[in-house]
Design an enzyme around this catalytic site. Structure first.
Site, mmCIF file in Angstrom:
data_model
loop_
_atom_site.group_PDB
_atom_site.id
_atom_site.type_symbol
_atom_site.label_atom_id
_atom_site.label_comp_id
_atom_site.label_asym_id
_atom_site.label_seq_id
_atom_site.Cartn_x
_atom_site.Cartn_y
_atom_site.Cartn_z
ATOM 1 N N ASP A 16 1.010 -1.098 -0.065
ATOM 2 C CA ASP A 16 -0.012 -0.074 -0.164
ATOM 3 C C ASP A 16 0.797 1.160 0.172
ATOM 4 O O ASP A 16 2.244 1.275 0.415
ATOM 5 C CB ASP A 16 -0.988 0.033 1.285
ATOM 6 C CG ASP A 16 -1.646 1.269 1.360
ATOM 7 O OD1 ASP A 16 -2.423 1.531 0.335
ATOM 8 O OD2 ASP A 16 -2.059 1.620 2.324
ATOM 9 N N ASP A 18 -0.011 5.050 0.733
ATOM 10 C CA ASP A 18 -0.042 5.986 2.035
ATOM 11 C C ASP A 18 -0.311 5.484 3.422
ATOM 12 O O ASP A 18 -1.021 4.365 3.426
ATOM 13 C CB ASP A 18 -1.601 6.744 1.684
ATOM 14 C CG ASP A 18 -1.790 7.285 0.414
ATOM 15 O OD1 ASP A 18 -0.892 7.920 -0.102
ATOM 16 O OD2 ASP A 18 -2.804 7.304 -0.260
#
Length: 256
Positions: A16, A18
């Site tokens: 991922d 952020d």
């Protein structure tokens, strides 16, 4: 995998963006708070309760903009019409609120730049040196700009971002579809792929997709959030990616 803290069976990794590689989750949180607090103040009057970090973690983090708006409003027993994808920022629709948040997010990134977590570049370098293929799977529609600003584009073999998720019509996290698409782009089976996620919805998605190893990244540094990541299916929880490299593990053990 020797040197990167993963099982020997792992041949690819999906990150991922952020909150895992970059600290843009904090910027997302600020943008969402500004937009939601303005909406709540106009709709709730004396019953106004501000948007909190816990709201972000429970209802927004890891989800697409539209899904985040829907889930948070549902938690406050509020509803808005869907509107259209090109609704102007600030219009009282799901898409208008999401576009307002994105406008504010981009202005914050342009003004302040992108902060990279201390261990991210070192860990990406170690992963590539170990011969693993690297993908990024994120609900953010701004991933290309963020990766470039962080100088991480050079590490990434495959990117499934918010724009690609929308183009393919994939359901967002906690559904596993985006992660499965990332593994397919790397030409690796989920069983040989590790996923790195800071969001409960993302860990849930990785576990549902049958991925071989799931690392929860607890940037909140809160026992409750770490425990929630484990309950969602994380095999391992760390607070920074540097904890997965031998030098940093040895340093930490020597300090105890």
């Amino acid at each position: 995998m020797v040197g990167v803290g993963l099982p020997e069976s792992v041949s690819a990794v999906l990150f991922d963006l952020d909150g895992v590689l970059t600290d843009t989750a904090a910027v997302h949180r600020r943008a969402w708070k500004s937009v939601f607090d303005r909406l709540l103040a106009s709709r709730c009057g004396a019953r106004f309760r501000p948007f909190t970090e816990e709201d972000y973690l429970n209802y927004v983090d890891g989800r697409s903009r539209a899904d985040g708006v829907r889930e948070f409003l549902k938690s406050r027993t509020l509803a808005l019409p869907e509107g259209k994808p090109d609704d102007p920022p600030g219009l009282a629709t799901v898409n208008g609120i999401g576009n307002d948040k994105n406008r504010l997010l981009l202005s914050l990134i342009e003004r302040d730049g992108v902060r990279v977590f201390p261990g991210s570049a070192g860990y990406l370098t170690a992963v590539r040196a170990a011969g693993l293929r690297v993908g990024v799977v994120t609900s953010s529609a701004n991933a290309t700009a963020v990766l470039a600003a962080a100088d991480f584009t050079r590490f990434v073999d495959a990117l499934i971002d918010g724009r690609e998720i929308a183009r393919r019509g994939l359901p967002g996290k906690p559904a596993p579809d985006a992660f499965l698409a990332g593994a397919a782009e790397l030409d690796e089976p989920p069983s040989r792929t590790a996923v790195f996620e800071d969001a409960i919805a993302g860990v849930t998605a990785a576990r549902a997709g049958g991925f071989g190893f799931v690392v929860g990244v607890d940037r909140v540094r809160d026992d409750k959030h770490g425990a929630a990541l484990r309950r969602a299916g994380a095999d391992l929880v760390v607070t920074d990616l540097s904890e997965l490299t031998p030098a940093d593990r040895a340093e930490g053990e020597g300090a105890r």
